[in-house]
Design a protein around this motif. Structure first.
Motif, mmCIF file in Angstrom:
data_model
loop_
_atom_site.group_PDB
_atom_site.id
_atom_site.type_symbol
_atom_site.label_atom_id
_atom_site.label_comp_id
_atom_site.label_asym_id
_atom_site.label_seq_id
_atom_site.Cartn_x
_atom_site.Cartn_y
_atom_site.Cartn_z
ATOM 1 N N THR A 18 0.839 -1.203 0.000
ATOM 2 C CA THR A 18 0.000 0.000 0.000
ATOM 3 C C THR A 18 0.877 1.258 0.000
ATOM 4 O OG1 THR A 18 -1.696 -1.215 1.204
ATOM 5 C CG2 THR A 18 -1.860 1.177 1.244
ATOM 6 N N TRP A 19 1.888 1.262 0.850
ATOM 7 C CA TRP A 19 2.773 2.435 0.913
ATOM 8 C C TRP A 19 3.519 2.645 -0.400
ATOM 9 C CZ3 TRP A 19 5.116 0.408 6.125
ATOM 10 C CH2 TRP A 19 4.164 0.561 7.146
ATOM 11 N N GLU A 73 2.484 1.812 -3.438
ATOM 12 C CA GLU A 73 1.572 2.410 -4.421
ATOM 13 C C GLU A 73 1.369 3.890 -4.108
ATOM 14 O OE1 GLU A 73 0.644 1.095 -7.176
ATOM 15 O OE2 GLU A 73 1.387 -0.915 -6.734
ATOM 16 N N ALA A 74 1.304 4.202 -2.809
ATOM 17 C CA ALA A 74 1.148 5.604 -2.411
ATOM 18 C C ALA A 74 2.370 6.416 -2.857
ATOM 19 C CB ALA A 74 0.953 5.705 -0.905
ATOM 20 N N VAL A 99 -0.974 12.524 -0.235
ATOM 21 C CA VAL A 99 -0.589 11.194 -0.701
ATOM 22 C C VAL A 99 -1.826 10.304 -0.813
ATOM 23 C CG1 VAL A 99 0.729 9.116 -0.149
ATOM 24 C CG2 VAL A 99 1.763 11.363 0.232
ATOM 25 N N LEU A 128 -3.047 8.350 -4.009
ATOM 26 C CA LEU A 128 -3.157 6.891 -3.985
ATOM 27 C C LEU A 128 -4.541 6.484 -4.514
ATOM 28 C CD1 LEU A 128 -2.249 4.007 -3.191
ATOM 29 C CD2 LEU A 128 -3.299 4.419 -0.964
ATOM 30 N N ARG A 133 -4.584 6.836 -8.149
ATOM 31 C CA ARG A 133 -3.771 5.808 -8.795
ATOM 32 C C ARG A 133 -4.491 4.458 -8.800
ATOM 33 N NH1 ARG A 133 1.391 4.436 -10.295
ATOM 34 N NH2 ARG A 133 2.082 2.347 -9.764
ATOM 35 N N MET A 172 -6.574 -1.206 -0.591
ATOM 36 C CA MET A 172 -5.420 -0.372 -0.234
ATOM 37 C C MET A 172 -5.877 1.032 0.136
ATOM 38 S SD MET A 172 -2.274 -1.602 -2.644
ATOM 39 C CE MET A 172 -2.991 -1.403 -4.264
ATOM 40 N N LEU A 207 -7.313 0.869 3.670
ATOM 41 C CA LEU A 207 -6.268 0.790 4.680
ATOM 42 C C LEU A 207 -5.577 2.146 4.857
ATOM 43 C CD1 LEU A 207 -4.455 -0.842 6.558
ATOM 44 C CD2 LEU A 207 -3.144 -1.609 4.573
ATOM 45 N N PHE A 208 -5.277 2.769 3.756
ATOM 46 C CA PHE A 208 -4.560 4.049 3.833
ATOM 47 C C PHE A 208 -5.424 5.121 4.493
ATOM 48 C CE2 PHE A 208 -2.061 7.676 2.697
ATOM 49 C CZ PHE A 208 -0.781 7.182 2.557
ATOM 50 N N ILE A 221 -5.428 -7.660 0.759
ATOM 51 C CA ILE A 221 -4.295 -7.180 -0.046
ATOM 52 C C ILE A 221 -3.237 -8.280 -0.204
ATOM 53 C CG2 ILE A 221 -2.417 -5.483 -0.197
ATOM 54 C CD1 ILE A 221 -4.315 -3.627 1.522
#
Ligand SMILES: Cc1cc2nc3c(=O)[nH]c(=O)nc-3n(C[C@H](O)[C@H](O)[C@H](O)COP(=O)(O)OP(=O)(O)OC[C@H]3O[C@@H](n4cnc5c(N)ncnc54)[C@H](O)[C@@H]3O)c2cc1C
Lengths: 378, 415
Positions: A282-283, A285-286, B303, B307, B310, B327, B330-331, B388
């Motif tokens: 995840t990070w 992709e971020a 960010v 994300l 993206r 994702m 989660l972010f 994930i």
């Protein structure tokens, strides 16, 4: 980088990758670590032939991009170099090129930088100070036919290899930049040690260095916008390189998790580890998302470029080392050996975290922007 | 297909601007006492009243089809209206879960009658909907629900209990996932029902959250009679409906729903106050450490935004597998989580004590107590991590003792 590349960009990426894979695999990077400059000059010239130095230079001056968005193309190179912790002065040369192109003049220097014959670098940091490019203490005093430069710059990338330095100084008229050749009398380079095996730095001592009027880049006292642009380009290039490095590390660590067994099952089957991989994915992709956004903003010179670059540099800078350290942990004992490639990546990411603004410095810059914009809207 | 042309977005925007100015109350005149958990009932009544205003003015359900009471317009129209509505008091609390999750699910999976009745009812401001998914025995294992419905002639008889449903006491209908066949593996024996919350046999009890909010509820169903047309989708096909519902829930949580009108959450709290305002309130806006925290938060939000873009682009272009949306979930939780910590760090002692009557930065401390809510509601971050690692990275699935086992043979544990 973006998922969608143009066919030309895809080809460019593939050529770059193939060149790096065959010319500077990690075994070569290790060998270069004991050499003088961390890279071979003829190799760099061939990189220049592939277009690595032309992307920020307009076509009228002999440059040209792959996609009409030269910075985005350049980020592709940076990312590929990050994936292999490649050597080479990609960032310093392109920052100098962008400055010269923005300022105008210096055509022959642009040409030889582009041809890979000359290596230029930005002398901007000073001993004992943080990331404050617009507040130098190195001075320029006028003489009859030019200027005298005095002071010390440090953390100068590729300093030993460089033929010329773009030096950011304080002139009586304000922030100014000069192009100083390495053989100028009074100029001395002292090599620094570097955490990165092939990315080298040095200290630049300017003891009353005389430069002619033609050494001026842009206009006297008017370098602020140039310096702003240079810092954006440096940060976003470095962030892309770091993102590329993380990409590769996570790739081989995930593969390791499938291959390595403990208690009769692959590491990838343990939830405690799967969850960490999920976080890291995840990070990552971020990281890619914010680097692309920052690159586009710098390319388009949009109003939020400074904000997005600071977000990218602070996020990628700090997350990269978190991720790579975690990947070391997931490799177990082999991860902390000299033989394993992980440390090459950790070295690169740690250097990148610290240069052209630390995450902490970029965060404070972001806060300034947040608070300033609030003042406007209130 | 309709042949009438869609109103251009800019025309719509201007019309909305004019209408909003004439009809909707300004945000600054809003009754702030509605944010007090004690006044929650009044807050819901106000939400319905405002939704009715939108309906009467022809601005309700911009993205919903016309045949069910909406305007049948595009995301761009919705965005334009949301942007124009920012200075006004809006019925924001109806967005989630009523419109963006429940009505969206009914639109995809419900019968014609359900679509007309429930979507129309919500858009008119007459009805609110709620999600009856989680149970006291476990929410992560959603397909393991044990609330049951049994067929009795023309009707279904519902028995069991649900929990953690947000806003059920104020709601009119709940999308309720129950077990209708125990002789098959767990996913195959589920059915989704639309349960009238005020029906005989439904008991609702409010649960107090650590921050004082009493929005959470638990429900007990004792021989509740449901007509056959309360089934959403197919009998024993409830997992498909639930999956769609979870999709809309993730979409709403990640900021990508086409059915959300207006901006914000509808209740002002310390969690929404800009960090620099908090820093100023505690006299620390010039502290470099505090500025680092403000910058870190700003970076995280930027960010997160990129994300999301993206991942959306990666899904649309086929570069990322479908479950990648986890994702963003989660972010989102991580960003919220870090913000909560940052607020606490900035507020320092003012987050935990202060002059009587002046609660100010103390709200930060109270919000912190509830920090994990964002990592649990809408499915826990651990479940997102499972998705994930297993479905994006292809790592081995966790062992499940109930896989392919008829549900009546599955061990149910002690809790
Ligand atoms: C603010 C908020 C609003 C909510 N609103 C609603 C609502 O409107 N309607 C509704 O139906 N529900 C609602 N919920 C409930 C929510 O969906 C559940 O809390 C959530 O799914 C977790 O379920 P649980 O609470 O039963 O925890 P459990 O499932 O008991 O899990 C407990 C802990 O164990 C972990 N865990 C469980 N299984 C695994 C596994 N296989 N691998 C790793 N870790 C695991 C969980 O992640 C968690 O940390 C809400 C919750 C919150 C906090």
């Amino acid at each position: 980088m973006d998922f969608e590349l143009t066919p030309d960009q895809k080809l460019f990426r593939a050529t770059t990758k193939k060149f790096l894979d065959t010319e500077v695999p990690l075994s070569t990077v290790r060998e270069l670590s004991t050499g003088p400059h961390g890279f071979a000059r003829d190799w760099w010239t061939r990189g220049a032939e592939l277009g690595w130095t032309a992307l920020l230079v307009p076509e009228e001056q002999g440059g040209g991009s792959v996609s009409d968005a030269g910075l985005l193309d350049l980020l592709i190179v940076a990312e590929e170099m990050g994936r292999l912790v490649s050597p080479g002065p990609l960032l310093p040369v392109n920052v100098v090129l962008s400055a010269l192109v923005e300022a105008g003049g210096h055509e022959s220097t642009v040409e030889s930088l582009m041809a890979g014959e000359t290596i230029g670098t930005w002398a901007v940091y000073e001993p004992g100070s943080g990331w404050t490019p617009d507040d130098p203490s190195v001075t320029a005093t006028p003489t009859d036919d030019g200027w005298t430069l005095s002071g010390v710059k440090d953390r100068v990338e590729a300093a030993e290899a460089a033929d010329l330095f773009l030096v950011t100084v304080r002139a009586p008229e304000g922030l100014t930049q000069f192009l100083v050749p390495a053989d100028a009398p009074g100029l001395r380079v002292e090599p620094s040690w570097s955490l990165d095996l092939v990315r080298r730095f040095g200290e630049l001592h300017l003891d009353d260095v005389q430069v002619p009027a033609t050494a001026l880049v842009g206009r006297l006292g008017a370098a602020a916008p140039l310096v702003d642009r240079q810092r954006l380009i440096a940060s976003v290039l470095q962030s892309a390189e770091t993102a590329g490095a993380v990409d590769r590390v996570l790739e081989f660590t995930i593969a390791w998790a499938f291959d390595r067994y403990s208690f009769g099952r692959p590491l990838a089957s343990y939830q405690a580890l799967k969850h960490r991989f999920a976080d890291m994915k995840t990070w990552l992709e971020a990281c890619h998302g914010i680097v692309s956004a920052a690159g586009r903003a710098v390319q388009d010179r949009s109003g939020d470029a400074a904000e997005l670059v600071a977000a990218a540099a602070s996020y990628v800078g700090s997350k990269a080392t978190d991720i790579i350290q975690d990947c070391v942990q997931l490799h177990g004992g082999i991860g902390v050996t000299w033989e394993h490639d992980l440390h090459l990546y950790l070295r690169r990411a740690t250097v990148n975290r610290a240069l052209y603004g630390t995450p902490e410095e970029h965060r404070r810059a972001l806060a300034d922007l947040v608070i300033a914009s609030e003042g406007v809207s209130a | 297909m309709s042949t009438e042309s869609v109103q251009p977005v800019e025309d719509f925007r201007l019309r909305a601007r004019e209408w909003l100015a004439e009809n909707m109350p300004r945000l600054e005149d809003r009754d702030a006492s509605l944010d007090d958990p004690e006044n929650d009932d009044a807050s819901w009544a106000r939400t319905k009243e405002l939704q009715r205003k939108l309906w009467d003015g022809g601005f309700a359900g911009i993205g919903f089809p016309r045949e069910y009471g909406g305007l049948g317009l595009t995301r761009e129209h919705q965005r334009a209206f949301s942007a124009e509505s920012a200075p006004y008091e809006m019925p924001l609390r109806i967005n989630v879960p009523t419109l963006a999750i429940c009505a969206a699910t009914i639109l995809d999976m419900g019968s014609e009658q359900q679509k007309r009745d429930r979507i129309g009812g919500a858009l008119r401001g007459d009805e609110l909907m709620v999600q009856f998914l989680s149970e006291p025995r476990g929410g992560s294992d959603l397909a393991g629900v044990t609330t049951k419905a049994e067929r009795d002639g023309d009707v279904w008889i519902l028995n069991g209990a649900k929990i953690w449903s947000s806003g059920a006491y104020a709601a009119d209908y709940g999308l309720c996932l129950v077990r209708t066949d125990w002789s098959v593996p767990k996913h195959a024996g589920l059915t989704m029902f639309l349960v009238p919350v005020k029906a005989p046999g439904v008991t609702i009890r409010r649960i107090r959250q650590v921050n004082g909010s009493t929005e959470f509820c638990e429900e007990f169903f004792d021989d509740v009679m449901l007509p056959a047309d309360a089934v959403v989708g197919e009998v024993n096909g409830g997992w498909a409906v639930a999956s769609r519902q979870l999709y809309w829930e993730r979409t709403a949580m990640g900021g990508g729903s086409p059915y959300i009108s207006g901006v914000g959450r509808g209740i002002a709290s310390a969690a929404d106050q800009p960090l620099q305002a908090l820093a100023r309130a505690v006299g620390r806006v010039d502290d470099p450490k505090v500025r680092e925290l403000i910058g870190e938060s700003r970076a995280n939000h930027l960010v997160q935004d990129h994300l999301v873009r993206r991942v959306m682009a990666g899904l649309a272009g086929g570069h990322l597998p479908g479950p990648s949306a986890s994702m963003t979930r989660l972010f989102h939780a991580e960003t919220d989580w870090r913000d909560s910590d940052i607020r606490l760090e900035i507020a320092g002692g003012a987050a935990v004590t202060g002059p009587v009557g002046d609660h100010g930065p103390g709200q930060v401390g109270e919000f912190f107590l509830n920090r994990q809510a964002g990592s649990l509601g809408g499915g826990s971050t651990e479940m997102a991590r499972n998705v994930i690692s297993e479905r994006v990275l292809g790592m081995p699935r966790e062992y499940a003792a109930d896989r392919d086992v008829p549900f009546n043979q599955v061990e149910q544990g002690r809790a």
